[in-house]
Structures are given as C-alpha cells and as structure tokens.
Write an enzyme that holds these catalytic residues in place. Structure first.
Site, PDB file in Angstrom:
ATOM      1  N   GLU A  27      -1.997  11.395  -2.093  1.00 52.81           N
ATOM      2  CA  GLU A  27      -1.068  11.941  -1.082  1.00 52.81           C
ATOM      3  C   GLU A  27      -0.508  10.733  -0.342  1.00 52.81           C
ATOM      4  OE1 GLU A  27      -0.351  15.060  -0.910  1.00 52.81           O
ATOM      5  OE2 GLU A  27      -1.940  15.875  -2.168  1.00 52.81           O
ATOM      6  N   LEU A  28       0.745  10.372  -0.636  1.00 52.62           N
ATOM      7  CA  LEU A  28       1.256   9.071  -0.198  1.00 52.62           C
ATOM      8  C   LEU A  28       2.403   9.200   0.803  1.00 52.62           C
ATOM      9  CD1 LEU A  28       1.070   7.423  -3.740  1.00 52.62           C
ATOM     10  CD2 LEU A  28      -0.717   7.584  -1.992  1.00 52.62           C
TER      11      LEU A  28
ATOM     12  N   ASN B 176      -3.766   8.724  10.535  1.00 52.70           N
ATOM     13  CA  ASN B 176      -2.901   9.552  11.392  1.00 52.70           C
ATOM     14  C   ASN B 176      -3.453  10.948  11.706  1.00 52.70           C
ATOM     15  OD1 ASN B 176      -2.380  10.186   8.723  1.00 52.70           O
ATOM     16  ND2 ASN B 176      -0.210  10.567   9.061  1.00 52.70           N
TER      17      ASN B 176
ATOM     18  N   CYS C   5       3.205  11.961   7.743  1.00 53.18           N
ATOM     19  CA  CYS C   5       3.801  11.651   6.437  1.00 53.18           C
ATOM     20  C   CYS C   5       5.040  12.487   6.154  1.00 53.18           C
ATOM     21  CB  CYS C   5       2.764  11.844   5.339  1.00 53.18           C
ATOM     22  SG  CYS C   5       1.977  13.450   5.408  1.00 53.18           S
TER      23      CYS C   5
ATOM     24  N   GLU D 128      10.415   4.333   4.925  1.00 57.26           N
ATOM     25  CA  GLU D 128       9.557   5.255   5.670  1.00 57.26           C
ATOM     26  C   GLU D 128       9.344   4.677   7.074  1.00 57.26           C
ATOM     27  OE1 GLU D 128       5.313   5.511   4.650  1.00 57.26           O
ATOM     28  OE2 GLU D 128       5.349   7.625   5.175  1.00 57.26           O
TER      29      GLU D 128
ATOM     30  N   GLY E 284      -2.794   8.010   1.921  1.00 62.72           N
ATOM     31  CA  GLY E 284      -2.464   6.739   2.560  1.00 62.72           C
ATOM     32  C   GLY E 284      -1.156   6.196   2.020  1.00 62.72           C
ATOM     33  N   SER E 285      -1.036   4.883   2.052  1.00 64.46           N
ATOM     34  CA  SER E 285       0.244   4.259   1.692  1.00 64.46           C
ATOM     35  C   SER E 285       0.470   4.274   0.180  1.00 64.46           C
ATOM     36  CB  SER E 285       0.266   2.822   2.203  1.00 64.46           C
ATOM     37  OG  SER E 285      -0.794   2.096   1.605  1.00 64.46           O
TER      38      SER E 285
HETATM   39  P1  NAP Z   1      -3.365   2.747   4.129  1.00 65.37           P
HETATM   40  O1  NAP Z   1      -3.210   1.430   4.760  1.00 65.37           O
HETATM   41  O2  NAP Z   1      -2.984   2.887   2.710  1.00 65.37           O
HETATM   42  O3  NAP Z   1      -4.881   3.172   4.366  1.00 65.37           O
HETATM   43  C1  NAP Z   1      -5.363   4.427   3.951  1.00 65.37           C
HETATM   44  C2  NAP Z   1      -6.824   4.307   3.587  1.00 65.37           C
HETATM   45  O4  NAP Z   1      -6.950   3.480   2.419  1.00 65.37           O
HETATM   46  C3  NAP Z   1      -7.680   3.643   4.654  1.00 65.37           C
HETATM   47  O5  NAP Z   1      -8.940   4.264   4.690  1.00 65.37           O
HETATM   48  C4  NAP Z   1      -7.802   2.217   4.149  1.00 65.37           C
HETATM   49  O6  NAP Z   1      -8.934   1.536   4.622  1.00 65.37           O
HETATM   50  C5  NAP Z   1      -7.919   2.461   2.654  1.00 65.37           C
HETATM   51  N1  NAP Z   1      -7.631   1.310   1.802  1.00 65.37           N
HETATM   52  C6  NAP Z   1      -6.976   0.162   2.106  1.00 65.37           C
HETATM   53  N2  NAP Z   1      -6.957  -0.658   1.032  1.00 65.37           N
HETATM   54  C7  NAP Z   1      -7.617  -0.019   0.045  1.00 65.37           C
HETATM   55  C8  NAP Z   1      -7.945  -0.349  -1.302  1.00 65.37           C
HETATM   56  N3  NAP Z   1      -7.593  -1.512  -1.864  1.00 65.37           N
HETATM   57  N4  NAP Z   1      -8.628   0.559  -2.034  1.00 65.37           N
HETATM   58  C9  NAP Z   1      -9.001   1.745  -1.503  1.00 65.37           C
HETATM   59  N5  NAP Z   1      -8.735   2.100  -0.234  1.00 65.37           N
HETATM   60  C10 NAP Z   1      -8.048   1.229   0.531  1.00 65.37           C
HETATM   61  O7  NAP Z   1      -2.524   3.865   4.923  1.00 65.37           O
HETATM   62  P2  NAP Z   1      -2.408   4.107   6.493  1.00 65.37           P
HETATM   63  O8  NAP Z   1      -1.548   3.047   7.081  1.00 65.37           O
HETATM   64  O9  NAP Z   1      -3.742   4.357   7.079  1.00 65.37           O
HETATM   65  O10 NAP Z   1      -1.641   5.506   6.510  1.00 65.37           O
HETATM   66  C11 NAP Z   1      -0.262   5.618   6.544  1.00 65.37           C
HETATM   67  C12 NAP Z   1       0.290   6.046   5.206  1.00 65.37           C
HETATM   68  O11 NAP Z   1      -0.352   7.237   4.784  1.00 65.37           O
HETATM   69  C13 NAP Z   1       1.775   6.387   5.303  1.00 65.37           C
HETATM   70  O12 NAP Z   1       2.465   5.851   4.204  1.00 65.37           O
HETATM   71  C14 NAP Z   1       1.769   7.907   5.253  1.00 65.37           C
HETATM   72  O13 NAP Z   1       2.966   8.467   4.784  1.00 65.37           O
HETATM   73  C15 NAP Z   1       0.621   8.182   4.343  1.00 65.37           C
HETATM   74  N6  NAP Z   1       0.134   9.550   4.532  1.00 65.37           N
HETATM   75  C16 NAP Z   1       0.387  10.473   3.554  1.00 65.37           C
HETATM   76  C17 NAP Z   1      -0.016  11.792   3.723  1.00 65.37           C
HETATM   77  C18 NAP Z   1       0.258  12.827   2.655  1.00 65.37           C
HETATM   78  O14 NAP Z   1      -0.353  13.897   2.712  1.00 65.37           O
HETATM   79  N7  NAP Z   1       1.127  12.568   1.711  1.00 65.37           N
HETATM   80  C19 NAP Z   1      -0.695  12.173   4.885  1.00 65.37           C
HETATM   81  C20 NAP Z   1      -0.925  11.205   5.860  1.00 65.37           C
HETATM   82  C21 NAP Z   1      -0.514   9.887   5.670  1.00 65.37           C
HETATM   83  P3  NAP Z   1      -8.818   0.476   5.831  1.00 65.37           P
HETATM   84  O15 NAP Z   1      -8.342   1.261   6.995  1.00 65.37           O
HETATM   85  O16 NAP Z   1     -10.180  -0.036   5.963  1.00 65.37           O
HETATM   86  O17 NAP Z   1      -7.812  -0.554   5.400  1.00 65.37           O
END
Ligand code: NAP
Length: 491
Positions: free
Chosen positions: A258-259, A158, A292, A390, A238-239
């Site tokens: 940071e989730l 994002n 997020c 969410e 990420g998630s």
């Molecule tokens: P995501 O699906 O968890 O992906 C985030 C990153 O993790 C990507 O680079 C992804 O790679 C990688 N990943 C996937 N599976 C993994 C594994 N088994 N081990 C290590 N890394 C892995 O999240 P998203 O859909 O991109 O982002 C949305 C989420 O991020 C939302 O829940 C949002 O709230 C959260 N977020 C939090 C913050 C904060 O500061 N708290 C800021 C921004 C976003 P691939 O793309 O190759 O799968």
C-alpha cells in the site's frame, strides 16, 4: 487542554511472549514542540530472527479455532476501547495530529479489530461441480482456505495505530502468527496495540509468540524479514521506494504493498461548488495532509474555477490551525522536520514557477513548530511540483481543464493510481470516470480521501499491489487448497 501522557513512555518489544529490550534505544518526540515523550529499543537482526522463529513455532503449535480467533480479536478490541483516551493521547504525542483525529483513529482501530474477529468466522471455501466436465461425475471437490504461517506487518507514521490493525487483525483472523514493525517515529501506539493483543492472546490460551512486535531501523528489520524463509507474507504500507525494494527482494513471499499517491479530484460545472470545496479542503488538510489518499490535485472545469477558488479560500479560512491538544484545532503539526521541509520546498518551488497563493502559505514561526497553514494555490500547471509529486502536506493546488477528456487525461497523468474523486450530477460522466481513471478506487460525489475500513482499498501502478479492507486482506493472508474425493473407490 494539555497532552495527557502520564509519563515518558519507555516501551519494550514483544518477542515470544516476553517484553524485551535491546542494546540501543531511540527516542520518540512530540512533533508540536519537539519534546521527548518516550523511547523504544532498536532491534538487532538477531532479535528480529528470534521474533520470526517464535512466531513460526507459535503458528505450528496453535490450535485456535475460528471462534477462538474471533474471541481473541474481540478481547483485544475491548481492551483497546477501555484504553481509548490514553491511546488517543499516545497517537497525538508521537504523530502530532489533532487529538480529535486521534480519537477517530482509535475508534476506527477498535472497529477494525472487531470486523477482523467477525471475518475469522467467514473463511469460506466452495464446492466445485466436478460433473461439469465429461468423465468426472463420480468426483467431488471443494476448496478450503488455510493460513500461510508467519506474516510480517510493516507500517508508516501517518496512521500509526489503525494501519497496524489493518494488517495484524486480518492476519490473526486467518490463523497466522504475526511480527509487527511500526515506523521509528511513531512506534508507541502500535506497542500499546500489541499490549492489548498479548493480553487477549493469553485469555484464549494462544501459544507465546503468536503476536510479536519489534522496533528499530527499517532497513535492519526489513532485511531480516526478507531474508528469513519462515516469513510467508509481508504486508507493507509506506513509500513507493521502499515498496519497490521489498518487491525486488521478496522472492516467493506473498506481498501486499500500500504505497504513495497523487490523487486527483475532479470538480465539474454542474455540481454544488460550496459543498465540494468544503470536502476538498477537508480532504487535503486532514492530518496536515499526511494521508495517502488525500486530495492532492483539484481538476476543475475552467468555467467554475474562480467560483471554486473563492469557496476553497472560505473553507480553508474556517479551519483552526495550531495546538493538537486543543479541541478546536483542525490542522496541527507534521510528524518531523524532513516531512515539513519537503512540503516547504515543494510549495516554494511551485510558487516560484508561477502559482498564486490564494490563501495560506505561512509555515512554522508563530503557527508552531512543523505547522503548515492550509494553502490554496491557483494557476497551477500539471508540471509544477505541487501537482506532479506526492505532497504530504495541506496544499490544495487548483488546475483548470477545458473538457472532460482533458480532466481524465490529467487525472491519469501520474505514475500513481491510488484513489480519485469526481463531483458531478451527470451519471454518464460518473461512469466514464469510473471506467477510465486508472486508480484502485473512483469515488463519485466525494473526494479521493473517502475510505471505510471494511471496503477494498489499494492502488494501481506505483501505488501498490493487493488490497486491504479486512476480508480482502484476509484473502492475501490465506491460501486456497483443493480437496478431492472419488466416489466408489472401495465399492
Ligand atoms: P516509509 O519511509 O517507506 O516507511 C514506512 C515503513 O517502512 C516504516 O516502518 C519504515 O521504518 C519501514 N522501512 C524503511 N526502510 C525499509 C526497508 N528497507 N525495508 C523494510 N521496511 C523499511 O514511509 P513513511 O514516510 O513512513 O510513510 C509515508 C508514505 O506512506 C507515503 O508515500 C504514503 O503515501 C504512504 N502511505 C500509503 C498508504 C496506503 O494505504 N496506500 C497509507 C499510508 C501511507 P523506519 O521508520 O524505521 O524507517
């Protein structure tokens, strides 16, 4: 206005100072029309290991002083700033956010790099007054901060540029070597960032391998990072599901997570409803709601619910929806079909359960691929999906509450605890919210989405562990060592 990506961006990975390919490649597409804008390699586990080992060697060899690390980060900021127009286009082309928001993201990334450079010069330790304990008057101790070694930075889609800078900037400032892994649907702007970092690293004669970036499947790269003992710290945004997987498998590595969030903003009956509504709609619809700490739930005192809903409708109506490259556009496309369909499903289920669509509710079709209109929902109860989960989309669900106890209880009625907001003129109510809302940040007279890049930022509960915000991230990427001197030993 059209998207000015000069040509297809077929990028490579940076490993040990070389730009390299892999056996497989994957395409990157423009969310607004689905066209292919570039491609990146799909790293094998062996290539991730090579990147980690190169980083480890570079870390051992590096003799960069704090001032040289400041120079490196400042030079990278200069390069990124010189390429600001180009990089803004790259962010929009892979992520789909309005170009105006991409320009803001690039500007923030430049500032985050500059602030990181400054922070390199402030890795203070402290003098420990040993004579505070009986018998230690001849001992003198101080602490010094040291880097950890190899830091892995894994980022989501994002804010593909600034979230990578939030990890890599402070990690390099502290004297670490880094391996970055951007999200597979938005890797291009991170690679441009590493191009800037690599040139800057060369300028200060840093060893090859101090900065590396790998692309490809999250699970392949993630598992290689988890399995390698040279990785001392993982910084993940990420998630919550992936965050928990990393937490369960990272052993003794330092971990920052940071989730996700389901952030509440409370609107009380003593506030300026119109101004609050503008901020709420902005906070819910920025980046098409894919933020997020976006406004996910509006908790309003029941006596001003109707007034607020009317003002939210006016504010939502004033937004321009559609083409991300149009300077007038406020809300554009979501990053991919999965994100879009998830929001559609949550919206439809919430309406089926009795919520009223006060404004919006249209998606796709003439609006554009993966575009969801800003949507104000009233009559929402805490159990409905748009309130209980969410939502990474531009929904504004309004939930009435009858007193402040109920407002606080509902604010905390979630497994998440990222940020919260409250609009009120009553300072006591503000202090109560600050004390009683279980979130990493409570913002009075602004929305949950409030953030400056140098403030401490990070959630509680399922929203994560640790803080970002340069100085705060730098603390996670360094360790404190005690040094003691005994006076009079050789006397
Ligand atoms: P995501 O699906 O968890 O992906 C985030 C990153 O993790 C990507 O680079 C992804 O790679 C990688 N990943 C996937 N599976 C993994 C594994 N088994 N081990 C290590 N890394 C892995 O999240 P998203 O859909 O991109 O982002 C949305 C989420 O991020 C939302 O829940 C949002 O709230 C959260 N977020 C939090 C913050 C904060 O500061 N708290 C800021 C921004 C976003 P691939 O793309 O190759 O799968």
């Amino acid at each position: 206005m059209s998207l000015e990506v000069a040509s297809r961006l077929d990028k490579q990975m940076l490993i040990d100072g070389e730009w390299v390919d892999a056996d497989d490649r994957t395409d990157v597409s423009y969310p607004y029309d689905g066209s292919t804008v570039g491609s990146v390699p799909v790293a094998s586990a062996e290539q991730v290991n090579e990147a980690i080992e190169a980083a480890d060697r570079a870390y051992q060899e590096s003799t960069l002083s704090a001032y040289e690390r400041y120079e490196l980060l400042t030079a990278a900021a200069d390069r990124l700033e010189e390429r600001a127009d180009e990089v803004s286009n790259v962010v929009t082309s892979e992520q789909g956010k309005p170009l105006s928001e991409s320009r803001t993201e690039v500007d923030r990334a430049v500032q985050t790099l500059r602030l990181s450079g400054e922070e390199a010069k402030r890795m203070f330790g402290e003098y420990v007054p040993m004579d505070g304990q009986k018998g230690f008057a001849k001992d003198h101790c101080f602490t010094q901060r040291e880097p950890l070694g190899v830091v892995a930075a894994i980022t989501p889609f994002n804010f593909p540029l600034n979230l990578m800078v939030h990890k890599v900037g402070p990690a390099l400032a502290a004297g670490n070597a880094v391996v970055g892994k951007p999200a597979s649907n938005t890797p291009l702007s991170s690679i441009v960032l590493f191009e800037c970092l690599a040139e800057a690293a060369e300028e200060v004669d840093a060893p090859d391998g101090l900065v590396n970036v790998v692309t490809g499947s999250g699970s392949t790269v993630g598992d290689a990072i988890l399995d390698h003992e040279a990785v001392e710290a993982i910084s993940f945004t990420g998630s919550t599901d992936v965050g928990k997987y990393l937490a369960n498998n990272s052993g003794m590595k330092e971990l920052t997570l940071e989730l996700g969030g389901n952030d509440p903003t409370i609107v009380w009956d003593d506030t300026d409803i119109e101004q609050a509504a503008e901020q709420l709609v902005g906070g819910a619809c920025s980046n098409a709601g894919q933020v997020c700490n976006s406004v996910e739930r509006v908790l309003v005192h029941e006596t001003v619910e109707d007034e607020l809903v009317d003002a939210l409708v006016d504010a939502a109506e004033s937004l321009t929806v559609g083409d991300p490259t149009d300077d007038e556009t406020d809300v554009a496309s979501m990053v991919d079909d999965d994100q879009f369909q998830t929001v559609v499903d949550l919206f439809e289920a919430t309406v089926e359960q009795g919520a009223t669509v006060e404004y919006g509710g249209n998606y796709g079709g003439d609006l554009g691929e993966r575009v969801f209109e800003p949507t104000v929902l009233s009559g929402v109860t805490p159990e409905m999906p748009a309130a209980s989960e969410e939502v990474f989309g531009p929904l504004v669900p309004v939930i009435p509450v009858s007193d402040f106890d109920e407002a606080i209880e509902e604010a905390n009625n979630t497994n998440y605890g990222l940020e919260a907001g409250l609009f009120t003129q009553d300072i006591d109510r503000g202090k109560r919210a600050a004390d009683e809302i279980d979130a990493g940040g409570v913002n009075i007279n602004t929305v949950s989405g409030f953030r400056a890049d140098h403030m401490p930022y990070g959630g509680f509960k399922d929203s994560g562990v640790g803080k970002e915000g340069i100085k705060y991230a730098l603390d996670h990427f360094s360790r404190e060592k005690l040094v003691g001197f005994h006076q009079g030993f050789n006397a």
